[in-house]
Design an enzyme around this catalytic site. Structure first.
Site, PDB file in Angstrom:
ATOM      1  N   CYS A 181       0.862  -1.176   0.000  1.00 19.14           N
ATOM      2  CA  CYS A 181       0.000   0.000   0.000  1.00 19.14           C
ATOM      3  C   CYS A 181       0.902   1.230   0.000  1.00 19.14           C
ATOM      4  O   CYS A 181       2.095   1.114  -0.267  1.00 19.14           O
ATOM      5  CB  CYS A 181      -0.950  -0.011   1.204  1.00 19.14           C
ATOM      6  SG  CYS A 181      -0.089  -0.104   2.798  1.00 19.14           S
ATOM      7  N   THR A 182       0.385   2.381   0.322  1.00 16.50           N
ATOM      8  CA  THR A 182       1.178   3.612   0.236  1.00 16.50           C
ATOM      9  C   THR A 182       2.307   3.633   1.257  1.00 16.50           C
ATOM     10  O   THR A 182       3.468   3.838   0.922  1.00 16.50           O
ATOM     11  CB  THR A 182       0.280   4.849   0.436  1.00 16.50           C
ATOM     12  OG1 THR A 182      -0.832   4.764  -0.444  1.00 16.50           O
ATOM     13  CG2 THR A 182       1.059   6.123   0.159  1.00 16.50           C
TER      14      THR A 182
END
Length: 281
Positions: A181-182
């Site tokens: 994810c980020t």
């Protein structure tokens, strides 16, 4: 230059109202801007300011024994990445609605950026198993950029992830799965959930895409990384890009799409123009 920091930690916090007042007071005093989320399961922060304000802020945060080992990801920008300072109390760092998932009690295995790059370079992990990347972000984030050949289930919000990954469990038999994810929060929860439902060989990308960019650059990644601040997206050098977010519909608008007549700053973009046309307006 301003330093933009992203950090989180899963740890039990029980004095949230007291912490909120303290964080807000210090951030205001130092002129910092961003968002700090305080929850019973831990802390998540995106804070921006000059180095001379960021350093004492982090020293103060880490003076809390529960957060002494807080790890931080940094990027630089000419402006502060947020317009105001918010300190909020929430139920979860990232909403998943899976109360049995408690990262503080034990994380899923993680893989560091340099190791992941080596696996992707050679086409398999160190045990010879094929490596499959699973994006745990929302569809509009994925559209800005993601790892090559990633599995993307086009989820609209993270609460959809547990059901969809359970439905596709057989697809990953005999393979090593790396969730990402980020910044690491969603893939950490995702990997724990996958372990809980019987996935054998699952890892989370330590520090997410931003740490990968920081440590190894953009190898095996196409596009940019969406971020939830005014910069909208960062390239593999952690520099802001020309990608923006539409004020009206919140869709991501690429530089090419900004050339369209439907793109009017602060008013409309090709995405919402298309939605209006489809609805017969």
């Amino acid at each position: 230059m301003h330093v933009n920091i992203a950090a989180y930690k899963f740890i039990t916090l029980d004095n949230l109202e007291e912490m909120r007042a303290q964080y807000l007071a210090l951030c205001t005093e130092l002129g910092l801007k961003g968002t700090v989320l305080l929850t019973p399961e831990g802390i998540n922060m995106f804070v921006s300011g000059p180095r001379e304000a960021i350093d004492p802020y982090l020293a103060w945060v880490r003076s809390d024994a529960r957060l002494a080992d807080l790890e931080v990801k940094e990027s630089l920008s000419t402006e502060q990445s947020h317009r105001r300072m918010l300190v909020r109390i929430k139920k979860e760092i990232i909403t998943m609605r899976m109360p049995l998932i408690k990262p503080e009690l034990g994380r899923a295995p993680s893989v560091e950026a340099k190791t992941l790059k080596r696996w992707l370079d050679q086409g398999h992990d160190d045990a010879g198993k094929p490596v499959v990347m699973v994006d745990t972000r929302n569809d509009f984030e994925v559209d800005v950029g993601t790892f090559d050949n990633t599995v993307d289930y086009r989820i609209r919000k993270f609460t959809e992830f547990p059901e969809v990954i359970a439905a596709h469990k057989d697809d990953f038999a005999g393979k090593t799965v790396v969730t990402f994810c980020t910044g690491g929060i969603r893939c950490e929860k995702a990997a724990i959930h996958m372990q809980n439902i019987g996935y054998d060989n699952v890892y989370q990308l330590e520090g997410g895409i931003l740490k990968y960019f920081e440590e190894v650059g953009g190898d095996h990644y196409t596009g940019d990384c969406f971020v939830f601040d005014y910069r909208t997206a960062l390239n593999p050098k952690l520099e802001p890009t020309e990608t923006v977010q539409c004020f009206a519909c919140r869709a991501v608008v690429t530089p090419r799409q900004q050339l369209a007549p439907e793109y009017v700053v602060g008013k409309s973009c090709p995405h919402c123009a298309g939605a209006h046309a489809a609805a017969g307006h």
